[in-house]
Motif scaffolding. Structure first.
Motif, PDB file in Angstrom:
ATOM      1  N   LYS A  24       6.788   2.952  39.578  1.00 23.74           N
ATOM      2  CA  LYS A  24       8.248   2.968  39.173  1.00 23.74           C
ATOM      3  C   LYS A  24       8.685   2.525  37.830  1.00 23.74           C
ATOM      4  O   LYS A  24       9.114   3.048  37.120  1.00 23.74           O
ATOM      5  CB  LYS A  24       9.028   2.236  40.327  1.00 23.74           C
ATOM      6  CG  LYS A  24      10.393   2.395  40.164  1.00 23.74           C
ATOM      7  CD  LYS A  24      10.995   1.604  41.495  1.00 23.74           C
ATOM      8  CE  LYS A  24      11.807   2.490  42.323  1.00 23.74           C
ATOM      9  NZ  LYS A  24      12.460   1.879  43.316  1.00 23.74           N
ATOM     10  N   LYS A  28      10.030   4.720  34.825  1.00 23.09           N
ATOM     11  CA  LYS A  28      11.059   4.353  33.912  1.00 23.09           C
ATOM     12  C   LYS A  28      10.889   4.433  32.353  1.00 23.09           C
ATOM     13  O   LYS A  28      11.579   4.782  31.551  1.00 23.09           O
ATOM     14  CB  LYS A  28      11.874   3.366  34.383  1.00 23.09           C
ATOM     15  CG  LYS A  28      12.103   3.250  36.053  1.00 23.09           C
ATOM     16  CD  LYS A  28      13.261   4.359  36.119  1.00 23.09           C
ATOM     17  CE  LYS A  28      13.804   4.156  37.708  1.00 23.09           C
ATOM     18  NZ  LYS A  28      14.626   5.608  37.829  1.00 23.09           N
ATOM     19  N   ARG A  31      10.483   7.881  31.274  1.00 19.80           N
ATOM     20  CA  ARG A  31      11.886   8.399  30.994  1.00 19.80           C
ATOM     21  C   ARG A  31      12.522   8.047  29.819  1.00 19.80           C
ATOM     22  O   ARG A  31      13.293   8.701  29.015  1.00 19.80           O
ATOM     23  CB  ARG A  31      12.822   8.182  32.190  1.00 19.80           C
ATOM     24  CG  ARG A  31      11.936   9.182  33.018  1.00 19.80           C
ATOM     25  CD  ARG A  31      13.063   8.890  34.595  1.00 19.80           C
ATOM     26  NE  ARG A  31      12.433   9.674  35.738  1.00 19.80           N
ATOM     27  CZ  ARG A  31      12.637  10.711  36.021  1.00 19.80           C
ATOM     28  NH1 ARG A  31      13.523  11.664  35.506  1.00 19.80           N
ATOM     29  NH2 ARG A  31      11.918  11.076  37.122  1.00 19.80           N
ATOM     30  N   SER A 143      18.540   5.735  30.848  1.00 23.70           N
ATOM     31  CA  SER A 143      17.241   5.621  31.087  1.00 23.70           C
ATOM     32  C   SER A 143      16.725   4.032  30.847  1.00 23.70           C
ATOM     33  O   SER A 143      15.748   3.402  31.415  1.00 23.70           O
ATOM     34  CB  SER A 143      16.245   6.520  29.968  1.00 23.70           C
ATOM     35  OG  SER A 143      16.623   7.891  30.623  1.00 23.70           O
ATOM     36  N   ASP A 146      18.058   1.770  33.450  1.00 26.13           N
ATOM     37  CA  ASP A 146      17.213   1.769  34.502  1.00 26.13           C
ATOM     38  C   ASP A 146      15.883   1.100  34.371  1.00 26.13           C
ATOM     39  O   ASP A 146      15.293   0.298  35.386  1.00 26.13           O
ATOM     40  CB  ASP A 146      16.907   3.202  35.123  1.00 26.13           C
ATOM     41  CG  ASP A 146      18.258   3.950  35.373  1.00 26.13           C
ATOM     42  OD1 ASP A 146      19.123   3.394  35.680  1.00 26.13           O
ATOM     43  OD2 ASP A 146      18.013   5.359  35.353  1.00 26.13           O
ATOM     44  N   LEU A 147      15.347   1.318  33.171  1.00 27.14           N
ATOM     45  CA  LEU A 147      14.124   0.388  33.143  1.00 27.14           C
ATOM     46  C   LEU A 147      14.407  -1.162  32.832  1.00 27.14           C
ATOM     47  O   LEU A 147      13.655  -1.806  33.663  1.00 27.14           O
ATOM     48  CB  LEU A 147      13.372   0.717  31.756  1.00 27.14           C
ATOM     49  CG  LEU A 147      12.040  -0.031  31.296  1.00 27.14           C
ATOM     50  CD1 LEU A 147      10.955   0.127  32.371  1.00 27.14           C
ATOM     51  CD2 LEU A 147      11.748   0.638  29.790  1.00 27.14           C
TER      52      LEU A 147
END
Length: 189
Positions: A24, A28, A31, A143, A146-147
């Motif tokens: 995951k 991330k 992305r 992005s 999210d990371l």
């Protein structure tokens, strides 16, 4: 025997969970890198378009050298800084945006320039690029968010620390520059 099976099952479950968190985090990060690449492409297109715009304006506004030089200097500064870090790129692009606003305000004073199809076409292309930059910026910041959430959240932060995943900076204007960009430039003759 049953406790051994439970322990092995628990170890396998933990290992699978760690692998899942790692994957995951990799997703991330990829992305965020892809999103940053999108910003770089749009900024490069913007930097390539500006000299054409300035050359078009030069023919009509020869005595407005200072405004034209400001645009070229801001563009050159943005190109030199490149897009290595979001903070540096945002600062350089903010200065460039301010210089472009002055250039377009200057164009208002020259009716012949405003009617020039080359100028209008370049202005339209630049506006379209600005829209693409904003979309790319929003995508990148989403992005990065999210990371960053995964890097900071427990238990994924343990995996992130172990495998050197780092938070991403956002591509945003600082408050002082954002206010300067919002100001209407003052053009006087």
């Amino acid at each position: 025997m049953i406790t051994f099976s439970i322990i092995v099952g628990l170890i396998i479950a933990i290992a699978l969970y760690i692998i899942s968190l790692y994957n995951k985090l990799v997703d991330k990060r990829a992305r965020a890198e892809e999103a940053w690449s999108g910003i770089e492409v749009q900024l490069k297109r913007r930097h390539n378009l500006i000299p054409n715009l300035v050359e078009t304006v030069k023919g009509y506004a020869k005595h407005e050298q200072e405004t034209l030089e400001n645009v070229i200097n801001a563009r050159n500064s943005a190109v030199q800084i490149g897009t290595g870090s979001p903070e540096a790129a945002a600062q350089a692009e903010s200065q460039l945006t301010g210089a472009l606003r002055q250039l377009f305000a200057l164009a208002e004073a020259y009716p012949d320039l405003k009617a020039n199809t080359n100028f209008l076409d370049l202005q339209e292309q630049l506006q379209e690029l600005e829209d693409h930059i904003q979309m790319a910026r929003r995508f990148y910041n989403g992005s990065a968010r999210d990371l960053n959430i995964l890097v900071d959240s427990f238990p994924s932060n343990l995996v992130a620390q172990k495998f050197n995943f780092e938070k991403r900076s956002y591509f945003e204007l600082d408050p002082a520059e954002a206010e300067a960009v919002r100001q209407v430039p003052n053009v006087s003759f």
